[in-house]
Design a protein around this motif. Structure first.
Motif, PDB file in Angstrom:
ATOM      1  N   TYR A  30       0.828  -1.204   0.000  1.00 19.41           N
ATOM      2  CA  TYR A  30       0.000   0.000   0.000  1.00 19.41           C
ATOM      3  C   TYR A  30       0.864   1.257   0.000  1.00 19.41           C
ATOM      4  O   TYR A  30       0.596   2.212  -0.728  1.00 19.41           O
ATOM      5  N   SER A  35      -2.842   2.517  -3.126  1.00 15.57           N
ATOM      6  CA  SER A  35      -4.194   2.006  -3.372  1.00 15.57           C
ATOM      7  C   SER A  35      -4.404   0.728  -2.587  1.00 15.57           C
ATOM      8  O   SER A  35      -3.610  -0.214  -2.713  1.00 15.57           O
ATOM      9  N   ALA A  36      -5.466   0.691  -1.791  1.00 16.83           N
ATOM     10  CA  ALA A  36      -5.756  -0.508  -1.013  1.00 16.83           C
ATOM     11  C   ALA A  36      -6.076  -1.685  -1.934  1.00 16.83           C
ATOM     12  O   ALA A  36      -5.619  -2.808  -1.708  1.00 16.83           O
ATOM     13  N   HIS A  37      -6.864  -1.432  -2.972  1.00 18.25           N
ATOM     14  CA  HIS A  37      -7.246  -2.516  -3.872  1.00 18.25           C
ATOM     15  C   HIS A  37      -6.044  -3.046  -4.644  1.00 18.25           C
ATOM     16  O   HIS A  37      -5.859  -4.261  -4.779  1.00 18.25           O
ATOM     17  N   ASP A  38      -5.206  -2.144  -5.153  1.00 20.71           N
ATOM     18  CA  ASP A  38      -4.007  -2.586  -5.866  1.00 20.71           C
ATOM     19  C   ASP A  38      -3.067  -3.333  -4.930  1.00 20.71           C
ATOM     20  O   ASP A  38      -2.452  -4.339  -5.319  1.00 20.71           O
ATOM     21  N   GLU A  40      -3.794  -5.124  -2.342  1.00 18.75           N
ATOM     22  CA  GLU A  40      -4.327  -6.464  -2.100  1.00 18.75           C
ATOM     23  C   GLU A  40      -3.966  -7.399  -3.255  1.00 18.75           C
ATOM     24  O   GLU A  40      -3.545  -8.546  -3.041  1.00 18.75           O
ATOM     25  N   ASP A  41      -4.105  -6.907  -4.487  1.00 24.21           N
ATOM     26  CA  ASP A  41      -3.748  -7.711  -5.658  1.00 24.21           C
ATOM     27  C   ASP A  41      -2.256  -8.020  -5.683  1.00 24.21           C
ATOM     28  O   ASP A  41      -1.843  -9.136  -6.041  1.00 24.21           O
ATOM     29  N   GLU A 114      -5.990   6.259  -2.403  1.00 20.13           N
ATOM     30  CA  GLU A 114      -7.089   5.605  -1.685  1.00 20.13           C
ATOM     31  C   GLU A 114      -6.723   5.415  -0.220  1.00 20.13           C
ATOM     32  O   GLU A 114      -5.550   5.216   0.106  1.00 20.13           O
ATOM     33  N   TRP A 120      -7.538  -4.027   7.886  1.00 18.53           N
ATOM     34  CA  TRP A 120      -6.792  -4.869   6.959  1.00 18.53           C
ATOM     35  C   TRP A 120      -5.406  -5.221   7.469  1.00 18.53           C
ATOM     36  O   TRP A 120      -4.856  -6.262   7.109  1.00 18.53           O
ATOM     37  N   THR A 320     -17.557   2.565  -3.785  1.00 19.94           N
ATOM     38  CA  THR A 320     -17.034   1.206  -3.601  1.00 19.94           C
ATOM     39  C   THR A 320     -16.154   1.100  -2.371  1.00 19.94           C
ATOM     40  O   THR A 320     -15.967   0.005  -1.828  1.00 19.94           O
ATOM     41  N   LEU A 321     -15.602   2.215  -1.914  1.00 18.97           N
ATOM     42  CA  LEU A 321     -14.751   2.182  -0.729  1.00 18.97           C
ATOM     43  C   LEU A 321     -15.531   1.791   0.521  1.00 18.97           C
ATOM     44  O   LEU A 321     -14.969   1.212   1.455  1.00 18.97           O
ATOM     45  N   THR A 324     -15.361  -1.749   0.910  1.00 22.41           N
ATOM     46  CA  THR A 324     -13.983  -2.095   1.272  1.00 22.41           C
ATOM     47  C   THR A 324     -13.785  -2.010   2.778  1.00 22.41           C
ATOM     48  O   THR A 324     -13.042  -2.806   3.366  1.00 22.41           O
TER      49      THR A 324
END
Length: 333
Positions: A30, A35-38, A40-41, A114, A120, A320-321, A324
């Protein structure tokens, strides 16, 4: 240390040796990409690559540094084709033009930073051996400032100053020389000094502090009651207000309150907020009432709480956040 190639990969053994580092690796990814989503990926990709090469791990380095080597290089590779993530204050100075509602930046023109849910990266209650991620290293001011560095400088600064790897360990992780690490760290620190950012103000409050929670409660009450006077009690005189995806941002309590009162607050009941924490800061999941009267997810707001009030408000307009952060898309009441 004597090296020993593993005879064959074992899923249970792999999980036992690597799972405890997942949260701190998520925090590291992060910090690297904003980005939290990136992130995670990227952690998923890190563990996939680690599993594929696990049989050949010879133990010349610790499991932890080996995983950081994989994760850092995964992030560096991912950063090459991607634009850096920004906040409005990283694009331009505070708006001081004619009075008007904030104008959004056209979609796709800017990649926005983000927030990261604290849940998390929090250690599990039943795992006292878990490494606790340094909360100060996740604050939005630092994450935003890191975006001004090249991806390699960012990696060096994080590995050395945040994670406390030695210059030699950092060089090994990045497949470079110790001299290159020292030079890169010097340039990264100099760049942050040039930005003149107060990344760790002495008066900063932890989100668990009762004073921080009182400020968050006051901010939430101001919106839910549509009461600009309550904002006067919460915000510092030098407070700033910014929101993605808007380029304009405001500096000073008077300007912040004016924009919110004129264009945002609406009428009592238009807004509902649920307290949470993000980036080791007080935060709230935000809902807005649509024309049909339904409270729908609107985004997340993060506050910088200090002993003298809220110094910064950042609203992330991204419905969408809310999911999350573990909250529903629609509130029943």
């Amino acid at each position: 240390m004597t090296s020993q190639v593993r005879a064959a990969p074992n899923q249970d053994q792999f999980a036992a040796e690597t799972d405890r580092f997942r949260r701190e690796l998520l925090a590291h990814c992060y910090r690297m990409v904003g980005s939290a989503h990136d992130a995670e990926d990227l952690v998923q990709e890190t563990y996939l690559r680690a599993w594929r090469s696990y049989a050949g791990f010879e133990g010349r380095a610790s499991i932890r540094s080996w995983l950081y080597k994989i994760a850092t290089n995964v992030c560096l590779t991912a950063s090459k084709p991607r634009p850096i993530r920004m906040l409005p204050s990283g694009l331009t100075g505070p708006y001081d033009g004619p009075d008007r509602p904030p104008i959004p930046v056209p979609a796709g023109e800017v990649s926005w930073l983000e927030p990261l849910p604290d849940t998390w990266i929090a250690p599990q209650a039943d795992d006292p051996a878990a490494v606790v991620v340094g909360r100060e290293s996740l604050r939005l001011a630092l994450i935003a400032s890191l975006q001004h560095l090249s991806s390699r400088q960012r990696a060096i600064l994080l590995l050395r100053d945040v994670l406390a790897f030695s210059a030699a360990e950092t060089a090994q992780i990045l497949d470079t020389t110790t001299a290159a690490v020292k030079s890169g760290l010097q340039r990264a620190r100099a760049r942050l000094d040039d930005l003149k950012l107060d990344l760790e103000p002495a008066e900063l409050l932890e989100p668990t502090d009762q004073r921080a929670r009182a400020l968050l409660d006051g901010y939430i009450a101001a919106f839910e009651r549509s009461d600009a006077d309550l904002l006067e009690q919460v915000l510092r005189s030098d407070a700033t207000l910014e929101a993605t995806p808007f380029r304009d941002w405001q500096a000073g309590r008077v300007m912040c309150i004016h924009i919110l009162d004129a264009y945002v607050l609406g009428t009592p009941g238009d807004w509902r907020m649920i307290p949470t924490t993000a980036n080791a800061q007080p935060a709230a999941a935000v809902y807005h009432r649509d024309p049909a009267g339904v409270l729908r997810a609107d985004g997340v707001v993060v506050l910088t709480a200090t002993t003298t009030g809220v110094s910064q408000v950042i609203k992330f307009h991204d419905p969408t956040l809310v999911a999350t952060f573990g909250f529903p898309k629609v509130l029943s009441r």
